[in-house]
Design a protein around this motif. Structure first.
Motif, PDB file in Angstrom:
ATOM      1  N   THR A 139       1.935   8.035   3.799  1.00 58.73           N
ATOM      2  CA  THR A 139       1.104   7.507   2.826  1.00 58.73           C
ATOM      3  C   THR A 139       1.086   5.991   3.314  1.00 58.73           C
ATOM      4  OG1 THR A 139       2.109   8.867   1.054  1.00 58.73           O
ATOM      5  CG2 THR A 139       1.064   6.539   0.701  1.00 58.73           C
ATOM      6  N   TYR A 140       1.951   5.274   3.675  1.00 62.25           N
ATOM      7  CA  TYR A 140       1.603   3.766   4.202  1.00 62.25           C
ATOM      8  C   TYR A 140       0.702   3.680   5.301  1.00 62.25           C
ATOM      9  CZ  TYR A 140       2.285  -0.882   5.771  1.00 62.25           C
ATOM     10  OH  TYR A 140       2.240  -2.158   6.279  1.00 62.25           O
ATOM     11  N   SER A 198      -1.934   5.776   5.687  1.00 61.36           N
ATOM     12  CA  SER A 198      -3.109   5.854   4.984  1.00 61.36           C
ATOM     13  C   SER A 198      -3.566   4.568   4.303  1.00 61.36           C
ATOM     14  CB  SER A 198      -2.978   7.080   4.070  1.00 61.36           C
ATOM     15  OG  SER A 198      -2.513   6.700   2.801  1.00 61.36           O
ATOM     16  N   ARG A 199      -2.754   3.960   3.914  1.00 57.75           N
ATOM     17  CA  ARG A 199      -2.933   2.694   3.235  1.00 57.75           C
ATOM     18  C   ARG A 199      -3.503   1.269   4.175  1.00 57.75           C
ATOM     19  NH1 ARG A 199       1.156   3.480  -1.720  1.00 57.75           N
ATOM     20  NH2 ARG A 199      -0.184   4.550  -3.076  1.00 57.75           N
ATOM     21  N   ILE A 200      -2.750   1.455   5.223  1.00 61.75           N
ATOM     22  CA  ILE A 200      -3.002   0.436   6.298  1.00 61.75           C
ATOM     23  C   ILE A 200      -4.154   0.870   7.565  1.00 61.75           C
ATOM     24  CG2 ILE A 200      -1.146   0.932   7.919  1.00 61.75           C
ATOM     25  CD1 ILE A 200      -1.951  -2.649   6.439  1.00 61.75           C
ATOM     26  N   GLY A 201      -3.906   1.990   7.525  1.00 65.51           N
ATOM     27  CA  GLY A 201      -4.803   2.602   8.626  1.00 65.51           C
ATOM     28  C   GLY A 201      -6.397   2.575   8.351  1.00 65.51           C
ATOM     29  N   GLY A 202      -6.990   2.665   7.491  1.00 63.64           N
ATOM     30  CA  GLY A 202      -8.404   2.432   7.371  1.00 63.64           C
ATOM     31  C   GLY A 202      -8.886   1.211   7.571  1.00 63.64           C
ATOM     32  N   HIS A 240      -6.649   6.674   0.640  1.00 60.79           N
ATOM     33  CA  HIS A 240      -6.299   5.325   0.739  1.00 60.79           C
ATOM     34  C   HIS A 240      -6.760   4.892   1.899  1.00 60.79           C
ATOM     35  CE1 HIS A 240      -3.107   7.009  -2.197  1.00 60.79           C
ATOM     36  NE2 HIS A 240      -3.640   6.006  -2.847  1.00 60.79           N
ATOM     37  N   VAL A 241      -7.134   5.738   3.035  1.00 59.90           N
ATOM     38  CA  VAL A 241      -7.594   5.155   4.343  1.00 59.90           C
ATOM     39  C   VAL A 241      -9.022   4.625   3.854  1.00 59.90           C
ATOM     40  CG1 VAL A 241      -9.010   5.773   6.480  1.00 59.90           C
ATOM     41  CG2 VAL A 241      -6.502   6.855   5.713  1.00 59.90           C
ATOM     42  N   SER A 292      -8.415   0.965   1.780  1.00 55.79           N
ATOM     43  CA  SER A 292      -8.066   0.107   2.868  1.00 55.79           C
ATOM     44  C   SER A 292      -9.033  -0.407   3.572  1.00 55.79           C
ATOM     45  CB  SER A 292      -6.726   0.556   3.585  1.00 55.79           C
ATOM     46  OG  SER A 292      -6.983   0.952   4.931  1.00 55.79           O
ATOM     47  N   ALA A 293      -9.848   0.488   4.004  1.00 53.29           N
ATOM     48  CA  ALA A 293     -11.158  -0.057   4.955  1.00 53.29           C
ATOM     49  C   ALA A 293     -12.004  -0.776   3.998  1.00 53.29           C
ATOM     50  CB  ALA A 293     -11.966   1.428   5.268  1.00 53.29           C
ATOM     51  N   PHE A 328      -1.138  -3.863   1.384  1.00 49.99           N
ATOM     52  CA  PHE A 328      -1.736  -2.693   1.388  1.00 49.99           C
ATOM     53  C   PHE A 328      -0.894  -1.687   1.000  1.00 49.99           C
ATOM     54  CE2 PHE A 328      -5.894  -3.219   3.699  1.00 49.99           C
ATOM     55  CZ  PHE A 328      -6.138  -4.566   3.022  1.00 49.99           C
TER      56      PHE A 328
END
Lengths: 97, 242
Positions: A15-16, A18-22, B89-90, B93-94, B112
């Motif tokens: 989950t983390y 996914s939140r920082i990856g984008g 969330h990808v 965050s983008a 984040f």
């Protein structure tokens, strides 16, 4: 540690990511293509709709009525008003219908 | 007191962010409590329920994880399902990443973690109104929501069996109503209605054909694909969504 704790921690790490990856991946690009931009602008409405539609599809009269009334109220007024009225319709519907 | 940004101190910005939290805290409270109660019901200890809310911090995926855990699904598949539900969330965050170039790398790495649906929606709305999304404001909104969410897991797990008829109270259907409000707040964006209709149809079809949690990924991808392939009509910036 128990298997449960490992599952939780694996879920937390993913989950983390996914939140920082984008942000980490997309920030590598100097300029964002207009079509990528358009699809990013579509994200909130698209994603949040998927959290509503199947629930509405499987809902009964009380659930449908709550969403319809909340939708009409929400078109004219703010979030909290529509939420309280929608919840009231839902509770009334479930207990009276 | 040193000024932070735009003449506002860190504390003032933090306080402004906190004012965005009550609707989220109130509407998510039933789910935080319900999660705790269901976790214990599915074989979690109180500590494990609190650990999950504190480290995963994503309501829908926690519920999906619990559901699969109760069905004794393979651990790797449970973790993968949590990831599938949270894959959106990808995209958050983008999108938010473009709004916070002034944050330090450590602030992004920390902030984040708290990027849940309403946190994303409020940050995006603030940026669209032409306001600066400061780290202080972001954490001001995130802190009460996070603290309450983790506390609710503990309360729910500890006293779960005491909750009376949750169906009559409508607890299980408050989240869709809340999400509907968020969707409506984006209604002035380009192609809003076609995107919503496309995502609704695709998510229902995926829900019926493949099942949860893939309806989230499939439905979102359909709406985004529509937006990407339609003629570009503008980026939607600067519009009032209040």
């Amino acid at each position: 540690m128990t298997t449960t704790v490992w599952i939780i921690l694996a879920g937390a790490v993913l989950t983390y990511l996914s939140r920082i990856g984008g942000h980490l991946v997309l920030s590598r690009f100097e300029r964002v293509h207009p079509r990528v931009e358009a699809s990013l602008n579509a994200v909130p409405a698209a994603v949040l709709t998927t959290l509503i539609a199947p629930a509405a599809y499987h809902g009964g009269a009380a659930e449908i009525a709550a969403l319809v009334v909340a939708g009409i109220v929400g078109w004219r007024s703010g979030m909290m008003t529509m939420f309280v009225i929608g919840a009231a319709v839902l509770v009334a519907g479930r207990n009276l219908l | 007191m040193p000024t932070y940004e735009g003449g506002m101190s860190f504390a003032q910005e933090f306080a402004r962010g906190m004012r965005k939290s009550p609707p989220v805290v109130l509407s998510s409270a039933p789910f935080g409590l319900l999660f705790g109660a269901l976790a214990v019901d599915n074989g979690f200890s109180v500590g494990e329920a609190v650990l999950m809310s504190a480290t995963v911090y994503a309501g829908a995926s926690q519920m999906v994880g619990l559901d699969l855990f109760g069905q004794h699904v393979a651990p790797w598949l449970i973790a993968l399902s949590i990831f599938a539900v949270n894959f959106r969330h990808v995209l958050y965050s983008a999108a938010v990443g473009r709004r916070v170039p002034h944050w330090a790398p450590a602030q992004r790495a920390f902030g984040f973690f708290f990027l849940v649906d309403p946190q994303y929606a409020e940050a995006e709305r603030k940026a669209e109104n032409g306001e600066r999304v400061t780290f202080a404001w972001f954490m001001g909104m995130a802190t009460p929501i996070y603290v309450c969410w983790v506390t609710e897991a503990w309360i729910g797990a500890s006293f779960g069996s005491l909750i009376p008829n949750t169906y009559a109270l409508g607890l299980d259907f408050l989240l869709p109503i809340y999400f509907l409000g968020l969707v409506l707040s984006f209604r002035t964006r380009p192609l809003w209605l076609p995107i919503v209709v496309t995502s609704a149809v695709a998510s229902i079809a995926a829900y019926e054909a493949i099942g949860s949690p893939w309806h989230v990924t499939v439905g979102a991808a359909a709406g985004m694909a529509l937006a990407a392939f339609m003629p570009v009509t503008g980026n939607g910036d600067g519009e009032d969504v209040a």
